[in-house]
Design an enzyme around this catalytic site. Sequence first.
Site, PDB file in Angstrom:
ATOM      1  N   HIS A 458       0.820  -1.222   0.000  1.00  0.00           N
ATOM      2  CA  HIS A 458       0.000   0.000   0.000  1.00  0.00           C
ATOM      3  C   HIS A 458       0.851   1.268   0.000  1.00  0.00           C
ATOM      4  CE1 HIS A 458      -4.054  -1.781   0.610  1.00  0.00           C
ATOM      5  NE2 HIS A 458      -3.312  -2.810   0.983  1.00  0.00           N
ATOM      6  N   ASP A 664       3.647   9.516  -1.196  1.00  0.00           N
ATOM      7  CA  ASP A 664       2.484   8.725  -0.775  1.00  0.00           C
ATOM      8  C   ASP A 664       2.266   7.596  -1.765  1.00  0.00           C
ATOM      9  OD1 ASP A 664       0.245   8.043   0.700  1.00  0.00           O
ATOM     10  OD2 ASP A 664      -0.536  10.086   0.745  1.00  0.00           O
TER      11      ASP A 664
HETATM   12  P1  ADQ Z   1      -2.900   6.207   4.371  1.00  0.00           P
HETATM   13  O1  ADQ Z   1      -1.490   6.614   4.546  1.00  0.00           O
HETATM   14  O2  ADQ Z   1      -3.674   6.132   5.599  1.00  0.00           O
HETATM   15  O3  ADQ Z   1      -3.009   4.825   3.565  1.00  0.00           O
HETATM   16  P2  ADQ Z   1      -4.788   7.505   2.419  1.00  0.00           P
HETATM   17  O4  ADQ Z   1      -4.720   6.741   1.160  1.00  0.00           O
HETATM   18  O5  ADQ Z   1      -4.924   8.963   2.202  1.00  0.00           O
HETATM   19  O6  ADQ Z   1      -3.523   7.317   3.359  1.00  0.00           O
HETATM   20  O7  ADQ Z   1      -6.022   6.995   3.220  1.00  0.00           O
HETATM   21  C1  ADQ Z   1      -6.503   7.704   4.291  1.00  0.00           C
HETATM   22  C2  ADQ Z   1      -7.920   7.257   4.593  1.00  0.00           C
HETATM   23  O8  ADQ Z   1      -8.231   7.736   5.893  1.00  0.00           O
HETATM   24  C3  ADQ Z   1      -8.917   7.845   3.630  1.00  0.00           C
HETATM   25  O9  ADQ Z   1      -9.853   6.852   3.279  1.00  0.00           O
HETATM   26  C4  ADQ Z   1      -9.574   8.979   4.436  1.00  0.00           C
HETATM   27  O10 ADQ Z   1     -10.942   9.142   4.158  1.00  0.00           O
HETATM   28  C5  ADQ Z   1      -9.394   8.524   5.858  1.00  0.00           C
HETATM   29  N1  ADQ Z   1      -9.218   9.697   6.753  1.00  0.00           N
HETATM   30  C6  ADQ Z   1      -8.308  10.657   6.676  1.00  0.00           C
HETATM   31  N2  ADQ Z   1      -8.511  11.582   7.634  1.00  0.00           N
HETATM   32  C7  ADQ Z   1      -9.568  11.182   8.333  1.00  0.00           C
HETATM   33  C8  ADQ Z   1     -10.279  11.709   9.448  1.00  0.00           C
HETATM   34  N3  ADQ Z   1      -9.933  12.848  10.053  1.00  0.00           N
HETATM   35  N4  ADQ Z   1     -11.321  11.014   9.905  1.00  0.00           N
HETATM   36  C9  ADQ Z   1     -11.666   9.849   9.312  1.00  0.00           C
HETATM   37  N5  ADQ Z   1     -11.047   9.335   8.259  1.00  0.00           N
HETATM   38  C10 ADQ Z   1     -10.008   9.973   7.775  1.00  0.00           C
HETATM   39  C11 ADQ Z   1      -2.054   3.898   2.982  1.00  0.00           C
HETATM   40  C12 ADQ Z   1      -1.020   4.506   2.046  1.00  0.00           C
HETATM   41  C13 ADQ Z   1      -1.704   5.291   0.956  1.00  0.00           C
HETATM   42  C14 ADQ Z   1      -2.672   4.394   0.193  1.00  0.00           C
HETATM   43  C15 ADQ Z   1      -3.606   3.685   1.148  1.00  0.00           C
HETATM   44  C16 ADQ Z   1      -4.466   2.637   0.440  1.00  0.00           C
HETATM   45  O11 ADQ Z   1      -0.116   5.327   2.778  1.00  0.00           O
HETATM   46  O12 ADQ Z   1      -0.745   5.802   0.051  1.00  0.00           O
HETATM   47  O13 ADQ Z   1      -3.468   5.192  -0.677  1.00  0.00           O
HETATM   48  O14 ADQ Z   1      -2.878   3.013   2.182  1.00  0.00           O
HETATM   49  O15 ADQ Z   1      -3.674   1.736  -0.256  1.00  0.00           O
END
Ligand code: ADQ
Length: 758
Positions: A458, A664
Amino acid sequence: MTTTFASAPSTQNDLDHWRALAGHTPLGILTDLDGTIMPFAPTPEEAQLDPERVALLRALTALPGVRVAVISGRTRESLERLLSGVPDVLLVAEHGGWKRASGAWQATTEGDPAPLNDLGRDLEGIAARHPGALIERKTWSVTFHYRRVEPSERDEALIETAAVVEAWLARHPGFERLDGVFVVEVRPVRHQKAVAVPWMRDLVGPGARLLALGDDVTDEDMFRALGPGDEAVLVGGQHGRGTSAHWKLLGPECCLTFLRWIVAVRREGPTPEPSVLPGPVTMKPASAERKLSGYQLLAVSNRLPHLRSAPASPAENRKKSVGGLVSALEPALAQRKGIWLGWNGHFVSGTEPGFVMIDDESKPALAWIDLPKEWHSKYYNGLSNRSLWPLFHSFPGHVSFSLEEWACYEKVNEAFAAAAVDLVGPDTPIWVHDYHLLLLARALRAKGHRGPVGHFLHIPFPGADMFSLFPWSGRLLDAMLDFDLLGFHTPAYVDNFRQCVRSLSLAKVADDVVLHRGRRTRIRDFPIGIIAEDFRQPDASDSEKEITAVLSPFSRHRKLLGVDRLDYTKGIPERLLAFGRMLEVFPEWRSKVSFLQVSVPSREDVPEYMEQRSRVENIVGRINGEFGEADWVPIRYVYRSYTREQLSLLYRSADVACVTPLRDGMNLVAKEYVAAQNPENPGVLVLSSFAGAARELSDAVLTNPWYVDGMARDLDRALRMPIEERKSRHGKLLAAVSRTTALSWAEDFISTLEACRA
Ligand code: ADQ
């Protein structure tokens, strides 16, 4: 929900064993109350001990050579009320805080419970926002009960509770947090049901054998304090932690039958009746059940997708509980009779992982192992998050390496492999997720697993220079090539992997295949998607009210929004600095535009993450101090988690989303923001070129987050973008977001994995 421990029926040996214990004199029986000899009532006050149970306890306490104690978390008053019909029972209240043999209650500790009042008040505030939650205040503890909170709301309630409790505990080291069955309790470190064990042994007298019964994690303290010749029985066993009990009963009704059997054995003698033991049964590894259940696909990740009880840390659960991964995998697993294996967020007290436990009624079916705390700390906080995470994100300055942590990482991967082969047959496809489990295929092969094993990463896969900093890079790559399929978010990461394999001259590399030690590993990009509909039409409900409150200070201003886990890779300080620079260079925006930064707590026990938090807070303070006016706060900073509906409302209300990670893997927030926009008046996505999402979302305003002046100009440009351009860009972005969904992503990966079987 049924939590199934793998179990086996009782044998003649079991029967002999239990007859000997039941007939022993003197015998001490220590039993928990709620969930053990009576079922849980909706609230502690509503519980009643029915006449049948009262009669049974009376019969037990009347047996010659037997003493019975009820060991509970309840208050003294509540125990007296419930057990008024059983005058000879011994009582322990508040998890060992108070005990009563005969006469007056005695406190078991001295100390000051006053600081708990503040915590109680804060938790009352949370309970007020979550219907069904209630706070129980006892002399020595505060308990947050969430059994009656709507299941879909529980995660949120727990995340908030955990944040408040953890912050309070950091200031009060004499107290500890305890996560029980739908409860979170804070109590003095010294208060444990274990105090009942030596007390009971003294009261029962020389030669005593003890039998302890309980359903909750608090009962484990009591179980662990038992001696040789004593027995512990787990009732129901929903607490989901590793248990030190070797026996289990299915629930309170079985417990009653069992206690009746003890009465009968003592009254009638060991023969001829009762000849059948109505429980308990021995706990065994899960392999026997697995053969019956025939799971066809196993998904493995560090954490389980759903909260099984209170979170170990708020942020750890946020991603899995609200993220698209669960929605993506759920249908795929359901269709194939799949099961998901992970760590449950709990620790075992010993030095080995706990039993594999299965909950096959949840959707998808879940299995979990709990780890010793020390293992978890070295494998998760250490090698995973202080070595692999920063290295794979190309932050060598944040990296630290330790041989001990690497050894522990190997051990945990082996523990997961052992659990996996207990759950599924040797030919079942296994889909492994993320950087915590890169050695799993190697460990599975060593245990004889033959079926296809795939891995999806991921996070980014770094370039060869960066990867070569890892002291065990050769061993890691070598082990990764035991997977049949390696999936990455983008072709660039696939290429990085290919280069690394080449640079180590480990294997033959063709376009999308690596040949190594007679195994063929397919390597391919599988860009992850979201379920766009989930973000389109948020329900106007309570969530809306709360978001309206968050947004009301912004009502007169244009809005920029940042939503991230509080992680140094997400570029939060850099983006706030760029916003500050924009206010400086384009003063016309002052008092007209505000920035809302929403951060979810993350990995708070890793030092880099604590530093990040204070850095962000400093920048917010500085910019607000420099530019703020009496009626305008430039940056509003919220450190909490939101539901998907609430996030959708936030996304829809923002004129500009700043998704500007320094690096990311993909970044789902960018896709979610696009999906949530009103196509007739969409906002603008400012996206880092260093997010994996930039490849598919090239119609966003792409920015370089390392260059603050440039990002300031890009923010200004986004704010000024005319409606036609906004609509045209959004149309293309939405098409890209709709092209690969979370579901098609999972199906694509699984079918490619299944094809590896051939
Ligand atoms: P993350 O590093 O966690 O995931 P991201 O892909 O942006 O990063 O996912 C974050 C998730 O958390 C999103 O679904 C978002 O809606 C949720 N989120 C963020 N802030 C929030 C809040 N305040 N309250 C509730 N929910 C919140 C890792 C990798 C990424 C990759 C994903 C999936 O680092 O690059 O995209 O896995 O593979």
